[in-house]
Design a protein around this motif. Structure first.
Motif, PDB file in Angstrom:
ATOM      1  N   PHE A  38      62.083  25.994  28.347  1.00 23.55           N
ATOM      2  CA  PHE A  38      61.441  24.906  27.624  1.00 23.55           C
ATOM      3  C   PHE A  38      60.502  25.465  26.570  1.00 23.55           C
ATOM      4  CE2 PHE A  38      57.687  21.998  27.464  1.00 23.55           C
ATOM      5  CZ  PHE A  38      58.303  20.946  26.809  1.00 23.55           C
ATOM      6  N   PHE A  52      53.839  27.072  33.864  1.00 22.04           N
ATOM      7  CA  PHE A  52      54.546  26.092  34.702  1.00 22.04           C
ATOM      8  C   PHE A  52      56.047  26.062  34.430  1.00 22.04           C
ATOM      9  CE2 PHE A  52      50.811  22.995  35.732  1.00 22.04           C
ATOM     10  CZ  PHE A  52      50.152  24.042  36.328  1.00 22.04           C
ATOM     11  N   THR A  53      56.481  26.572  33.258  1.00 16.81           N
ATOM     12  CA  THR A  53      57.916  26.540  32.978  1.00 16.81           C
ATOM     13  C   THR A  53      58.559  27.918  33.181  1.00 16.81           C
ATOM     14  OG1 THR A  53      57.414  26.785  30.627  1.00 16.81           O
ATOM     15  CG2 THR A  53      57.852  24.563  31.407  1.00 16.81           C
ATOM     16  N   GLN A  54      57.851  28.829  33.838  1.00 19.41           N
ATOM     17  CA  GLN A  54      58.468  30.096  34.240  1.00 19.41           C
ATOM     18  C   GLN A  54      58.817  29.969  35.725  1.00 19.41           C
ATOM     19  OE1 GLN A  54      58.817  32.081  31.505  1.00 19.41           O
ATOM     20  NE2 GLN A  54      57.600  30.539  30.444  1.00 19.41           N
ATOM     21  N   SER A  55      59.402  31.049  36.288  1.00 21.06           N
ATOM     22  CA  SER A  55      59.873  30.861  37.668  1.00 21.06           C
ATOM     23  C   SER A  55      58.773  31.042  38.714  1.00 21.06           C
ATOM     24  CB  SER A  55      61.060  31.779  37.959  1.00 21.06           C
ATOM     25  OG  SER A  55      60.730  33.105  37.682  1.00 21.06           O
ATOM     26  N   VAL A  56      57.604  31.521  38.294  1.00 21.46           N
ATOM     27  CA  VAL A  56      56.508  31.650  39.253  1.00 21.46           C
ATOM     28  C   VAL A  56      56.056  30.245  39.688  1.00 21.46           C
ATOM     29  CG1 VAL A  56      54.794  31.737  37.411  1.00 21.46           C
ATOM     30  CG2 VAL A  56      54.247  32.704  39.617  1.00 21.46           C
ATOM     31  N   MET A  82      52.208  39.163  38.255  1.00 24.30           N
ATOM     32  CA  MET A  82      51.375  37.965  38.086  1.00 24.30           C
ATOM     33  C   MET A  82      49.896  38.330  38.052  1.00 24.30           C
ATOM     34  SD  MET A  82      51.864  34.807  37.589  1.00 24.30           S
ATOM     35  CE  MET A  82      50.423  34.137  36.806  1.00 24.30           C
ATOM     36  N   ALA A 111      62.245  19.493  31.826  1.00 27.84           N
ATOM     37  CA  ALA A 111      61.737  20.835  32.093  1.00 27.84           C
ATOM     38  C   ALA A 111      61.073  20.927  33.470  1.00 27.84           C
ATOM     39  CB  ALA A 111      60.744  21.241  31.013  1.00 27.84           C
ATOM     40  N   GLY A 112      60.947  19.792  34.157  1.00 29.47           N
ATOM     41  CA  GLY A 112      60.314  19.817  35.476  1.00 29.47           C
ATOM     42  C   GLY A 112      58.799  19.791  35.401  1.00 29.47           C
ATOM     43  N   LEU A 113      58.250  19.517  34.226  1.00 25.92           N
ATOM     44  CA  LEU A 113      56.790  19.479  34.085  1.00 25.92           C
ATOM     45  C   LEU A 113      56.236  18.136  34.532  1.00 25.92           C
ATOM     46  CD1 LEU A 113      56.060  21.080  30.610  1.00 25.92           C
ATOM     47  CD2 LEU A 113      55.060  21.762  32.776  1.00 25.92           C
ATOM     48  N   VAL A 114      56.952  17.074  34.187  1.00 28.78           N
ATOM     49  CA  VAL A 114      56.517  15.720  34.498  1.00 28.78           C
ATOM     50  C   VAL A 114      57.478  15.138  35.515  1.00 28.78           C
ATOM     51  CG1 VAL A 114      56.117  13.432  33.504  1.00 28.78           C
ATOM     52  CG2 VAL A 114      55.639  15.461  32.151  1.00 28.78           C
ATOM     53  N   ARG A 127      53.612  27.185  40.961  1.00 33.01           N
ATOM     54  CA  ARG A 127      52.267  26.783  40.543  1.00 33.01           C
ATOM     55  C   ARG A 127      51.216  27.316  41.516  1.00 33.01           C
ATOM     56  NH1 ARG A 127      52.538  20.666  37.999  1.00 33.01           N
ATOM     57  NH2 ARG A 127      54.360  21.055  36.726  1.00 33.01           N
ATOM     58  N   TYR A 153      52.885   5.797  32.122  1.00 31.34           N
ATOM     59  CA  TYR A 153      51.513   6.317  32.068  1.00 31.34           C
ATOM     60  C   TYR A 153      50.589   5.116  32.160  1.00 31.34           C
ATOM     61  CZ  TYR A 153      53.386  10.787  30.514  1.00 31.34           C
ATOM     62  OH  TYR A 153      54.055  11.971  30.439  1.00 31.34           O
ATOM     63  N   MET A 181      56.144  36.759  35.062  1.00 35.13           N
ATOM     64  CA  MET A 181      56.184  35.415  35.649  1.00 35.13           C
ATOM     65  C   MET A 181      57.607  34.950  35.952  1.00 35.13           C
ATOM     66  SD  MET A 181      53.133  33.230  33.859  1.00 35.13           S
ATOM     67  CE  MET A 181      53.465  33.532  32.140  1.00 35.13           C
ATOM     68  N   ASN A 182      58.596  35.826  35.750  1.00 36.55           N
ATOM     69  CA  ASN A 182      59.977  35.407  35.966  1.00 36.55           C
ATOM     70  C   ASN A 182      60.732  36.351  36.892  1.00 36.55           C
ATOM     71  OD1 ASN A 182      60.750  32.958  34.314  1.00 36.55           O
ATOM     72  ND2 ASN A 182      59.604  34.168  32.830  1.00 36.55           N
ATOM     73  N   ASP A 183      61.615  35.768  37.684  1.00 38.31           N
ATOM     74  CA  ASP A 183      62.458  36.562  38.581  1.00 38.31           C
ATOM     75  C   ASP A 183      63.610  37.167  37.794  1.00 38.31           C
ATOM     76  OD1 ASP A 183      60.822  35.661  40.593  1.00 38.31           O
ATOM     77  OD2 ASP A 183      62.088  33.920  40.995  1.00 38.31           O
ATOM     78  N   SER A 217      50.923  17.613  34.556  1.00 40.62           N
ATOM     79  CA  SER A 217      52.188  17.707  33.841  1.00 40.62           C
ATOM     80  C   SER A 217      52.047  18.629  32.648  1.00 40.62           C
ATOM     81  CB  SER A 217      52.655  16.347  33.391  1.00 40.62           C
ATOM     82  OG  SER A 217      51.635  15.664  32.746  1.00 40.62           O
ATOM     83  N   GLY A 241      59.517  18.618  40.178  1.00 40.02           N
ATOM     84  CA  GLY A 241      58.250  19.257  39.824  1.00 40.02           C
ATOM     85  C   GLY A 241      58.331  20.755  39.621  1.00 40.02           C
ATOM     86  N   ARG A 242      59.521  21.286  39.417  1.00 37.15           N
ATOM     87  CA  ARG A 242      59.645  22.718  39.117  1.00 37.15           C
ATOM     88  C   ARG A 242      60.701  22.897  38.050  1.00 37.15           C
ATOM     89  NH1 ARG A 242      59.319  27.389  43.601  1.00 37.15           N
ATOM     90  NH2 ARG A 242      59.151  28.625  41.712  1.00 37.15           N
ATOM     91  N   THR A 243      60.518  23.936  37.251  1.00 39.95           N
ATOM     92  CA  THR A 243      61.503  24.211  36.217  1.00 39.95           C
ATOM     93  C   THR A 243      62.730  24.858  36.854  1.00 39.95           C
ATOM     94  OG1 THR A 243      59.724  24.527  34.640  1.00 39.95           O
ATOM     95  CG2 THR A 243      61.868  25.386  34.027  1.00 39.95           C
ATOM     96  N   ARG A 275      59.909  16.934  28.710  1.00 38.72           N
ATOM     97  CA  ARG A 275      59.010  17.504  29.718  1.00 38.72           C
ATOM     98  C   ARG A 275      59.475  17.150  31.119  1.00 38.72           C
ATOM     99  NH1 ARG A 275      54.004  19.019  26.896  1.00 38.72           N
ATOM    100  NH2 ARG A 275      52.771  19.002  28.787  1.00 38.72           N
TER     101      ARG A 275
END
Lengths: 331, 297
Positions: free
Chosen positions: B77, A107-111, A1, B50-53, A113, B13, B100-102, A331, B69-71, B47
């Motif tokens: 996505f 935000f859509t990876q596993s790390v 990261m 995808a856990g973004l919204v 926020r 919104y 950024m990924n496990d 978002s 609130g998490r993917t 979205r």
């Protein structure tokens, strides 16, 4: 990261390194030139102290005429650097991601926020603070070479001197940076964050510069009528002044002014040659026994610096927490 | 374990509801076409998935786990604007996503990047063509080894050849790994070849949800004389009338009356029928007509 954040910040970090190298080179060159000037004017003895041994006052004036501006510019650079860190590193940090929508990728990876945010903050802020401290010490090293011939002569509490010494520059930089990131996260516009951040920082800097001195417990000196208080000349920070009555209580300002004016009037009406003596005699009769001043001595300037750092650091922490909350809801 | 379940999901919104009271279940292994007009709430729905919204009301869950609130680790996505770091090279972007990924497979990414004409690993992301950009975006999305792939307008801005190639990449993934795919698009004719499930959203609500074959079989397009619509049975979705001829889209239609021709609609005419009907409903509601359903049942 960390690598991701570093790669995203690479351009800014390289610029920062460039600023450090150019700044260091400039300070080293200017300092050696200045020492040459001191030696050729035979002022070496005057660096540590002014006085009778500095016989040639004209040489000192000539030195000041030539070197005061460059030295002030060096100080101004250290004063300005926190604002630049806020504008060019803090403000775009999240605003640019939000503006371009690239935060969605992270935000859509596993790390998480929070980890993403912290790594970006650290990678941007730590090098900036290191560069700032390095330049601060370089400028300080240059200033001490001029000694009392330079701006240091006006005392630690002078606006220019205070802002470039001790922990204050770092506190200002962290505050400016946090302010930039917060405005950026809220506005989601880089340009808005840069301009609004700079504006708020400048206002906060001026608004708070007067306040900090009043937060350190002052010492009080009194002077009999007709005597001058030394604290106005020895570089102390005077935070309060006024009159005491015969029993040592503070006389409210408006009342003291009225009494003072009344005494002056009575003396002018009398119109005698001894008016100054009569005036001094009139004051204790009306209840103004001595004058006093509350002050922080120059030797305790570090306390004021710590209070300053606590205020700006505290604000920075609040702003960073605010940034984190905004980003969690993003978002 | 269903890849995606929505239970009475809504998203507001300020004063406008982008998605309202949406409930559906995406079955495993399906390729789902998420269709609807502009502003129907497709992007918002994806979205949220995808856990973004975060939804304002209701709840979404992926593989049985509620999204908060998490993917979800099994979900990838692809955003509509592709959201890639444009100043990085392809190689650097892959490295960044790996960091950024496990769970990550660089091999999988290289495999996808090598498909079709292949993507130059040293090219800057910002300099790629729209097709190559989408290929890179899909490649890094697949690097997470997802079991559910959410694609928001993956075909927008692409020329026909690139569209075809992008769909081929997605179909290869489905064939290789059995991944469930939800993709939103306007390009119904392209979707028809790859999608086996349709989810039609309009005004934030689910209008049609089901297997493409089943949904199409359930509907009929009837063409006949405009003067004689009385004998037509079934729920009227929408109608177009030109001169003396009527074209009606019906759900659960009975046998065609004399003088009418009944055919099964294709996906495109079905979706267009629903969208036209909802637009007419909306405009008649705006005009304040009492007979809201005057032209449609």
């Amino acid at each position: 990261m960390i690598w991701v954040s570093w790669r995203r910040q690479r351009a800014q970090l390289i610029t920062l390194l460039g600023v450090l190298l150019v700044g260091a080179a400039a300070v080293v060159l200017l300092r050696s030139n200045m020492i040459g000037a001191i030696e050729s004017l035979q002022l070496t003895g005057c660096v540590a102290q002014t006085g009778p041994e500095c016989a040639d006052a004209d040489a000192a004036d000539r030195f000041r005429a030539a070197w005061t501006n460059p030295l002030h510019l060096g100080q101004a650079a250290i004063l300005l650097l926190p604002a630049l860190i806020g504008v060019f590193l803090g403000a775009p940090l999240f605003a640019r991601e939000l503006e371009q929508g690239t935060h969605v990728l992270a935000f859509t990876q596993s790390v998480s926020r929070t980890r993403w945010m912290v790594s970006k903050l650290v990678v941007a802020l730590v090098p900036a603070v290191v560069v700032l401290i390095a330049l601060q010490h370089l400028v300080s090293w240059w200033l001490s070479a001029a000694g009392v011939l330079g701006p240091r002569n006006s005392g630690s509490f002078h606006f220019l001197n205070f802002g470039v010494e001790h922990v204050s520059p770092v506190a200002y930089a962290v505050f400016a940076f946090a302010l930039g990131t917060f405005v950026g996260a809220v506005s989601r516009r880089t340009l808005v964050a840069m301009t609004a951040g700079l504006g708020v920082f400048t206002v906060a800097r001026f608004a708070l510069s007067d306040l900090v001195g009043h937060l350190v417990p002052p010492q009080r000196v009194e002077a009999a009528l007709g005597e001058d208080l030394k604290v106005y000349q020895d570089g102390s920070l005077v935070t309060g002044r006024g009159w005491l009555d015969t029993s040592g209580r503070v006389v409210p300002d408006d009342r003291a002014d009225a009494l003072n004016l009344a005494c002056k009037r009575s003396v002018t009406e009398a119109g005698t040659a001894k008016s100054q003596e009569e005036y001094l005699a009139c004051l204790p009769e009306s209840g103004l026994a001595t004058t006093y001043a509350d002050f922080v001595p120059e030797s305790l300037a570090w306390q004021v610096h710590l209070v300053d750092a606590a205020i700006f650091g505290g604000l920075a922490v609040l702003l960073l927490v605010g940034t984190a909350l905004v980003l969690r809801r993003q978002s | 374990m269903t890849p995606l379940t929505a239970t009475a999901v809504g998203k507001r919104y300020r004063t406008r509801w982008a998605v309202r009271d949406c409930s559906f279940t995406i079955p495993e292994g399906k390729v789902v076409a998420l269709v609807g007009p502009n502003g129907a709430g497709k992007s918002t729905l994806l979205r949220m998935a995808a856990g973004l919204v975060r939804p304002t009301t209701g709840e979404l869950s992926a593989f049985g786990t509620p999204l908060r609130g998490r993917t979800h680790p099994d979900v990838s996505f692809l955003a509509q604007n592709r959201s890639l770091y444009r100043d990085l090279t392809v190689r650097e972007l892959v490295r960044a996503c790996a960091a950024m990924n496990d769970r990550w497979s660089t091999d999988r990414v290289h495999e996808v990047l090598g498909l079709l004409a292949g993507v130059d690993h040293d090219a800057k992301i910002g300099a790629l063509s729209a097709g190559a950009l989408t290929q890179v975006a899909i490649a890094v999305a697949l690097g997470r080894l997802p079991r559910l792939l959410l694609l928001d307008e993956p075909l927008s801005d692409l020329d026909p050849l690139a569209r075809d190639e992008v769909l081929r990449i997605v179909m290869t993934e489905v064939a290789d790994r059995g991944t469930t795919v939800v993709m939103s698009s306007h390009l119904l004719s392209d979707l028809r070849e790859v999608c086996d499930h349709v989810l039609l959203i309009d005004e934030g609500r689910v209008q049609v949800d089901g297997d493409v074959e089943g949904v199409l079989a359930e509907h009929r397009v009837l063409v006949g004389p405009a003067a004689d619509e009385a004998g037509v049975e079934g729920k009227l979705i929408g109608a177009t009338r030109s001169g003396r001829q009527s074209t009606l889209l019906l759900r659960g239609a009975g046998p065609a009356p004399a003088g009418w021709v009944s055919t099964e609609p294709d996906l495109e005419s079905l979706v267009v029928g629903y969208l036209r009907a909802s637009r007419e409903r909306r405009s008649s509601a705006q005009r304040g007509h009492a007979g809201r359903g005057a032209k449609s049942a």
